[in-house]
Design a protein around this motif. Structure first.
Motif, PDB file in Angstrom:
ATOM      1  N   ARG A 127     -11.263  -0.631   4.830  1.00  0.00           N
ATOM      2  CA  ARG A 127     -10.430   0.568   4.704  1.00  0.00           C
ATOM      3  C   ARG A 127      -9.524   0.493   3.479  1.00  0.00           C
ATOM      4  O   ARG A 127      -9.314   1.501   2.790  1.00  0.00           O
ATOM      5  CB  ARG A 127      -9.611   0.765   5.973  1.00  0.00           C
ATOM      6  CG  ARG A 127     -10.463   1.110   7.196  1.00  0.00           C
ATOM      7  CD  ARG A 127      -9.633   1.521   8.405  1.00  0.00           C
ATOM      8  NE  ARG A 127      -8.540   0.635   8.753  1.00  0.00           N
ATOM      9  CZ  ARG A 127      -8.659  -0.449   9.521  1.00  0.00           C
ATOM     10  NH1 ARG A 127      -9.845  -0.808  10.008  1.00  0.00           N
ATOM     11  NH2 ARG A 127      -7.603  -1.185   9.801  1.00  0.00           N
ATOM     12  N   GLU A 131      -9.392   3.086   0.407  1.00  0.00           N
ATOM     13  CA  GLU A 131      -8.114   3.752   0.134  1.00  0.00           C
ATOM     14  C   GLU A 131      -7.653   3.522  -1.300  1.00  0.00           C
ATOM     15  O   GLU A 131      -7.265   4.459  -2.009  1.00  0.00           O
ATOM     16  CB  GLU A 131      -7.044   3.243   1.116  1.00  0.00           C
ATOM     17  CG  GLU A 131      -5.651   3.766   0.867  1.00  0.00           C
ATOM     18  CD  GLU A 131      -5.445   5.211   1.266  1.00  0.00           C
ATOM     19  OE1 GLU A 131      -4.515   5.834   0.720  1.00  0.00           O
ATOM     20  OE2 GLU A 131      -6.199   5.718   2.124  1.00  0.00           O
ATOM     21  N   ASP A 151      -4.052   0.368  12.006  1.00  0.00           N
ATOM     22  CA  ASP A 151      -4.868   1.494  11.534  1.00  0.00           C
ATOM     23  C   ASP A 151      -4.169   2.374  10.513  1.00  0.00           C
ATOM     24  O   ASP A 151      -4.746   3.368  10.058  1.00  0.00           O
ATOM     25  CB  ASP A 151      -5.313   2.343  12.732  1.00  0.00           C
ATOM     26  CG  ASP A 151      -6.271   1.593  13.633  1.00  0.00           C
ATOM     27  OD1 ASP A 151      -7.120   0.847  13.102  1.00  0.00           O
ATOM     28  OD2 ASP A 151      -6.167   1.738  14.865  1.00  0.00           O
ATOM     29  N   THR A 155      -3.755   2.599   7.323  1.00  0.00           N
ATOM     30  CA  THR A 155      -4.258   2.069   6.051  1.00  0.00           C
ATOM     31  C   THR A 155      -3.426   2.536   4.867  1.00  0.00           C
ATOM     32  O   THR A 155      -3.156   1.757   3.954  1.00  0.00           O
ATOM     33  CB  THR A 155      -5.733   2.475   5.864  1.00  0.00           C
ATOM     34  OG1 THR A 155      -6.458   2.095   7.036  1.00  0.00           O
ATOM     35  CG2 THR A 155      -6.341   1.803   4.646  1.00  0.00           C
TER      36      THR A 155
END
Length: 164
Positions: A20, A24, A149, A151
């Motif tokens: 992730r 990102e 979570d 991110t």
């Protein structure tokens, strides 16, 4: 190159967080490479393939090239595993290298932590851990704690830490 790590116990969410974070941070226009440490024997090559046959014949290095990618496999042949610094020196320049594992090395890290592992935080014993990304609150943790979570917030923290 700036270097930042993701560390934690087995099944703590390191690889998912790495995946992730790469998406990102590259989505923000930065160039990212990764280094993944494996404690077990691993092989990116397949028995029976030409490159595997070259290695089995005794080649020190085998480069596999195609129109889409190339890979360099280096056989240690009994030599010590190279330190992270030596591995980083082999990478092409990028804005940020994210390192998964290498928990005992001294580069700054964020710790991935899942309650289901029933393991204690590494952060208390490892001064290179700068923050924790966890799936549950971490009362008493003196470091910044992010939702595992989240991110975007984790990427913001890492990029501030390395000055990008």
């Amino acid at each position: 190159m700036k270097v930042y790590g993701v560390t934690g116990w087995k099944n703590a969410g390191k690889t998912g967080l790495m995946e992730r974070l790469v998406a990102e941070i590259t989505g923000r226009g930065l160039r990212v490479s990764t280094v993944k440490h494996a404690h077990h024997s691993t092989d990116v090559d397949q028995p029976g393939r030409d490159s595997h046959r070259h290695r089995e014949a005794g080649a020190q290095e085998v480069m596999l090239a195609s129109p889409h990618r190339w890979a360099l496999m280096h056989e240690l042949r009994g030599a010590d595993e190279p330190p992270l610094e030596e591995l980083l020196a082999r990478l092409s320049p990028v804005d940020l290298v994210l390192v998964e594992g290498f928990k005992r090395d001294h580069h700054p890290k964020i710790e991935a932590h899942r309650a289901e592992t029933a393991k204690p935080l590494l952060a208390g014993e490892n001064p290179s851990v700068r923050a924790v990304a966890a799936d549950t609150p971490q009362p008493g943790c003196a470091l910044p704690v992010f939702d595992l979570d989240d991110t975007g917030a984790i990427a913001d923290f890492i990029l501030r830490e390395v000055g990008l």
